[in-house]
Design a protein around this motif. Sequence first.
Motif, PDB file in Angstrom:
ATOM      1  N   ALA A 268      -3.579  11.377  95.740  1.00 45.92           N
ATOM      2  CA  ALA A 268      -3.062  11.572  96.836  1.00 45.92           C
ATOM      3  C   ALA A 268      -1.708  12.255  97.364  1.00 45.92           C
ATOM      4  O   ALA A 268      -1.828  12.981  98.677  1.00 45.92           O
ATOM      5  CB  ALA A 268      -3.497  10.133  98.077  1.00 45.92           C
ATOM      6  N   PRO A 269      -0.458  11.899  96.409  1.00 48.34           N
ATOM      7  CA  PRO A 269       1.068  12.636  97.141  1.00 48.34           C
ATOM      8  C   PRO A 269       0.885  13.537  96.613  1.00 48.34           C
ATOM      9  O   PRO A 269       1.058  14.291  97.412  1.00 48.34           O
ATOM     10  CB  PRO A 269       1.681  11.700  96.183  1.00 48.34           C
ATOM     11  CG  PRO A 269       1.123  10.436  95.822  1.00 48.34           C
ATOM     12  CD  PRO A 269      -1.080  10.653  95.658  1.00 48.34           C
TER      13      PRO A 269
ATOM     14  N   GLU B 132       1.020  23.174 105.112  1.00 47.01           N
ATOM     15  CA  GLU B 132       0.757  23.903 106.693  1.00 47.01           C
ATOM     16  C   GLU B 132       1.695  24.421 107.246  1.00 47.01           C
ATOM     17  O   GLU B 132       2.098  25.299 108.100  1.00 47.01           O
ATOM     18  CB  GLU B 132       1.112  22.297 107.218  1.00 47.01           C
ATOM     19  CG  GLU B 132       0.568  21.380 107.471  1.00 47.01           C
ATOM     20  CD  GLU B 132       0.376  19.926 107.604  1.00 47.01           C
ATOM     21  OE1 GLU B 132       1.379  19.644 107.433  1.00 47.01           O
ATOM     22  OE2 GLU B 132      -0.374  18.988 107.430  1.00 47.01           O
TER      23      GLU B 132
ATOM     24  N   GLN C  33       5.663  15.726  91.829  1.00 50.20           N
ATOM     25  CA  GLN C  33       5.670  14.518  91.258  1.00 50.20           C
ATOM     26  C   GLN C  33       4.463  13.982  90.281  1.00 50.20           C
ATOM     27  O   GLN C  33       3.697  13.183  90.061  1.00 50.20           O
ATOM     28  CB  GLN C  33       3.433  14.993  92.616  1.00 50.20           C
ATOM     29  CG  GLN C  33       3.951  15.266  93.964  1.00 50.20           C
ATOM     30  CD  GLN C  33       5.101  14.764  95.031  1.00 50.20           C
ATOM     31  OE1 GLN C  33       4.582  12.882  94.700  1.00 50.20           O
ATOM     32  NE2 GLN C  33       5.509  15.250  95.046  1.00 50.20           N
TER      33      GLN C  33
ATOM     34  N   LYS D 168       1.694  19.307 103.166  1.00 53.65           N
ATOM     35  CA  LYS D 168       2.950  19.783 103.725  1.00 53.65           C
ATOM     36  C   LYS D 168       3.284  21.331 103.426  1.00 53.65           C
ATOM     37  O   LYS D 168       3.967  22.239 104.429  1.00 53.65           O
ATOM     38  CB  LYS D 168       3.809  19.096 103.056  1.00 53.65           C
ATOM     39  CG  LYS D 168       3.519  17.977 104.183  1.00 53.65           C
ATOM     40  CD  LYS D 168       4.726  16.504 104.177  1.00 53.65           C
ATOM     41  CE  LYS D 168       4.656  15.651 104.457  1.00 53.65           C
ATOM     42  NZ  LYS D 168       5.486  14.443 103.231  1.00 53.65           N
TER      43      LYS D 168
ATOM     44  N   ARG E   2      -3.140  21.585 110.120  1.00 51.10           N
ATOM     45  CA  ARG E   2      -3.041  20.089 110.164  1.00 51.10           C
ATOM     46  C   ARG E   2      -3.681  19.832 108.678  1.00 51.10           C
ATOM     47  O   ARG E   2      -4.974  19.919 108.485  1.00 51.10           O
ATOM     48  CB  ARG E   2      -3.169  19.383 110.368  1.00 51.10           C
ATOM     49  CG  ARG E   2      -2.154  19.197 111.961  1.00 51.10           C
ATOM     50  CD  ARG E   2      -2.058  18.171 113.318  1.00 51.10           C
ATOM     51  NE  ARG E   2      -2.930  16.440 112.393  1.00 51.10           N
ATOM     52  CZ  ARG E   2      -3.820  16.290 113.538  1.00 51.10           C
ATOM     53  NH1 ARG E   2      -3.263  16.411 115.118  1.00 51.10           N
ATOM     54  NH2 ARG E   2      -4.117  14.866 112.672  1.00 51.10           N
ATOM     55  N   VAL E   3      -3.661  19.160 107.116  1.00 50.78           N
ATOM     56  CA  VAL E   3      -3.526  18.481 106.665  1.00 50.78           C
ATOM     57  C   VAL E   3      -3.796  17.104 106.791  1.00 50.78           C
ATOM     58  O   VAL E   3      -2.422  16.997 106.578  1.00 50.78           O
ATOM     59  CB  VAL E   3      -3.496  19.209 104.850  1.00 50.78           C
ATOM     60  CG1 VAL E   3      -4.005  18.406 104.093  1.00 50.78           C
ATOM     61  CG2 VAL E   3      -3.426  20.954 104.661  1.00 50.78           C
ATOM     62  N   ASP E   4      -5.182  16.603 106.505  1.00 46.41           N
ATOM     63  CA  ASP E   4      -4.834  14.303 106.655  1.00 46.41           C
ATOM     64  C   ASP E   4      -5.492  14.641 105.269  1.00 46.41           C
ATOM     65  O   ASP E   4      -6.203  14.336 105.136  1.00 46.41           O
ATOM     66  CB  ASP E   4      -5.551  14.297 108.035  1.00 46.41           C
ATOM     67  CG  ASP E   4      -4.791  14.401 109.030  1.00 46.41           C
ATOM     68  OD1 ASP E   4      -3.262  14.155 108.994  1.00 46.41           O
ATOM     69  OD2 ASP E   4      -5.095  13.880 110.018  1.00 46.41           O
ATOM     70  N   VAL E   5      -4.358  13.070 104.703  1.00 43.45           N
ATOM     71  CA  VAL E   5      -4.768  12.979 103.306  1.00 43.45           C
ATOM     72  C   VAL E   5      -5.341  11.293 104.067  1.00 43.45           C
ATOM     73  O   VAL E   5      -4.043  11.376 104.464  1.00 43.45           O
ATOM     74  CB  VAL E   5      -3.768  13.769 102.168  1.00 43.45           C
ATOM     75  CG1 VAL E   5      -4.086  12.658 100.884  1.00 43.45           C
ATOM     76  CG2 VAL E   5      -3.205  14.752 102.222  1.00 43.45           C
ATOM     77  N   GLN E   6      -6.209  10.972 102.918  1.00 41.42           N
ATOM     78  CA  GLN E   6      -6.287   9.339 103.194  1.00 41.42           C
ATOM     79  C   GLN E   6      -6.961   9.058 101.889  1.00 41.42           C
ATOM     80  O   GLN E   6      -7.209  10.143 101.046  1.00 41.42           O
ATOM     81  CB  GLN E   6      -7.629   9.354 103.971  1.00 41.42           C
ATOM     82  CG  GLN E   6      -7.267  10.144 105.476  1.00 41.42           C
ATOM     83  CD  GLN E   6      -6.707   8.811 105.960  1.00 41.42           C
ATOM     84  OE1 GLN E   6      -6.447   8.065 106.040  1.00 41.42           O
ATOM     85  NE2 GLN E   6      -5.900   9.999 107.738  1.00 41.42           N
ATOM     86  N   THR E   7      -6.821   7.399 101.534  1.00 40.08           N
ATOM     87  CA  THR E   7      -6.435   7.422  99.813  1.00 40.08           C
ATOM     88  C   THR E   7      -8.442   6.132  99.461  1.00 40.08           C
ATOM     89  O   THR E   7      -8.300   6.294 100.910  1.00 40.08           O
ATOM     90  CB  THR E   7      -5.284   6.449  99.505  1.00 40.08           C
ATOM     91  OG1 THR E   7      -5.336   5.301 100.645  1.00 40.08           O
ATOM     92  CG2 THR E   7      -4.315   7.612  99.101  1.00 40.08           C
TER      93      THR E   7
ATOM     94  N   ASN F 101      -1.002  15.682  99.751  1.00 37.13           N
ATOM     95  CA  ASN F 101      -0.155  15.393 100.678  1.00 37.13           C
ATOM     96  C   ASN F 101       1.555  16.133 100.531  1.00 37.13           C
ATOM     97  O   ASN F 101       1.341  17.366 101.476  1.00 37.13           O
ATOM     98  CB  ASN F 101       0.493  13.953 100.932  1.00 37.13           C
ATOM     99  CG  ASN F 101       0.353  13.647 102.334  1.00 37.13           C
ATOM    100  OD1 ASN F 101       0.540  14.100 103.410  1.00 37.13           O
ATOM    101  ND2 ASN F 101       1.764  12.386 102.328  1.00 37.13           N
ATOM    102  N   GLU F 102       1.615  16.379  99.595  1.00 41.34           N
ATOM    103  CA  GLU F 102       3.105  17.660  99.627  1.00 41.34           C
ATOM    104  C   GLU F 102       2.637  18.699  99.626  1.00 41.34           C
ATOM    105  O   GLU F 102       2.584  19.688  99.707  1.00 41.34           O
ATOM    106  CB  GLU F 102       3.920  16.969  98.434  1.00 41.34           C
ATOM    107  CG  GLU F 102       4.984  15.903  98.902  1.00 41.34           C
ATOM    108  CD  GLU F 102       5.049  15.734  99.626  1.00 41.34           C
ATOM    109  OE1 GLU F 102       6.246  16.381  99.909  1.00 41.34           O
ATOM    110  OE2 GLU F 102       5.668  15.078  99.722  1.00 41.34           O
TER     111      GLU F 102
END
Lengths: 287, 281
Positions: free
Chosen positions: A40-41, A51, A268, A48, A58-63, A44-45
Amino acid sequence: MGWLGKTLLMAGLGLSLWGCGQSASEQQTKLVLTGSSTVAPLANELGKKFEAQNPGVRVDVQTGGSSRGFADASQGLNDLGMVSRDLTDDEKAEFQDWAIAKDGIAIIVHQDNPLTTLSDNEVTAIYLDKTNDWQALGGDTGQITVVNKAEGRSTLELFLKYFDLENGEIQADVVIGDNQQGIKTVAGNPQAIAYVSIGAAEQEIAQGTPIKLLAMDGVEATTENIKNGTFPLSRTLNLVSQGAPNPLAQQFIQFAQSPEAYAVVEAQSFVPLDSQKAKAKDLAPQS
Amino acid sequence: MVKQKWGDRLGTGFIWAIPLTITAIFLWIIGDVFWHGLGQINWQFLFTAPIDAGRSGGIAPILVSTAWILLICMGVSLPLGIGTAVLLVEFSDIKTGFGQLIRRSLDTLAGVPSIVFGLFGNALFVKVFGLGFSILSGGLTLACMVLPLLIRSTEEGLRAVPQSYRLGAASLGISQTKTLWHLILPAAMPGFVAGFVLGIGRAIAETAALIFTSGYVDRMPSSWLDSGRSLSIHIYDLAMNISNGNANAYGTATVLITLLLMINALTSWIGATWTNHHFKF
């Protein structure tokens, strides 16, 4: 009616009115990734950066764990699932997967522990509680605190598979969830032994956390050895989808596998894929 | 005689030791968080977005998401909670089955682990209502979680109001609504304030119920239907999932605790002001 009452009433009314006007969706520009908390991290990076290159996207990340990555992908709840291990044959039959980074898992002990390496047999003996004193392995006297991962974690599955163990046989003193918890447990207990992500451990060691990575059957636990494939215990971080991903998701996969993404992967604390391999694979499924 | 005196001293010692220990533990926790966290906090930390998974940069979008989640949670649960408490105390008999049933359900609900609320919110708000991972889903899930605390505490407050107030007002011919608004509710303020403080404390500290509802996204939310990460989830992720995330986890925890203390102080102040205002004759 006092001002407080009025405020409450207005808030309630506003809330109910507000709810009515919201139903339009922005499917075209939104990419949803769900799954492994390890990936996930990173995702997410990467999101960004993606984007920034693609304004309006938009990139939405969910764990929620690797298994959720698969479940959501098969129910169509995400565009791409995140999975922090290699896929099994059954999973490969059902899902397409794309590697975005590698991660190694190694044994850590406290900095004050004099040992520098453990053989596979010694590790197995410790986790089965056949050896329970450091002295028997050439260390200082002291009972070994065995740290194991909780059920359902990819790191646990990988560890069990490599050492050919069953989770039921393991005599753990401490059961942990995330990587950082393992590092914190060992940093606070000179008798403890645990297994964690090498990249995360290296970053923590660089910051002065009193832990130490042990060589595994003589192979040093370094990100370099994961990259060149000599370190035996490693895993691939993957993106998965059931069926062909949508065009935006394909674009994201291409970006995540490109050399542009390497700096993010390293930041990361993971290991970038071999650039040539990643390019050759392109968008074809790995299997 | 001498023996008695020693016993007394021992007793006094114990009685002092207990609150001192509790205070010391509280101060220790707060002190530890502030000691490690205060150094991280500056304008930049409060007003910029997280960089590198939160290792550097600030927490601005996370603060905004948290504020919206709390606002929705309290905006929904306050009217519902006070309404239910008033119904239970003023308009239903304590011995009847209906009131008992509600009270039992609330007590059970108050003991349900937050992850269960999270899964419930994920199934109902996120999927069935189609709100997706959003601040709205998170706020509504928290509202469900906070309601029992709020209702039970407000109910205790209302029950503490002497029966003579109600009888006096009735004998003067004041309507039940006016009695409630001008007399009973202001007098029940302490219970209500306690419920609010407990509720907001539980809501602001919540991670398990939010990870599956409001989600993980750390971008500045542009509407209530955007996913937004709360302060508590940010702390959890930094401390447990991000290597070298400790420093900013402490910084975020300092902000969270400061926020909580500020909200509590403000609530008590509003409560006191309201009570005084209504009891000025």
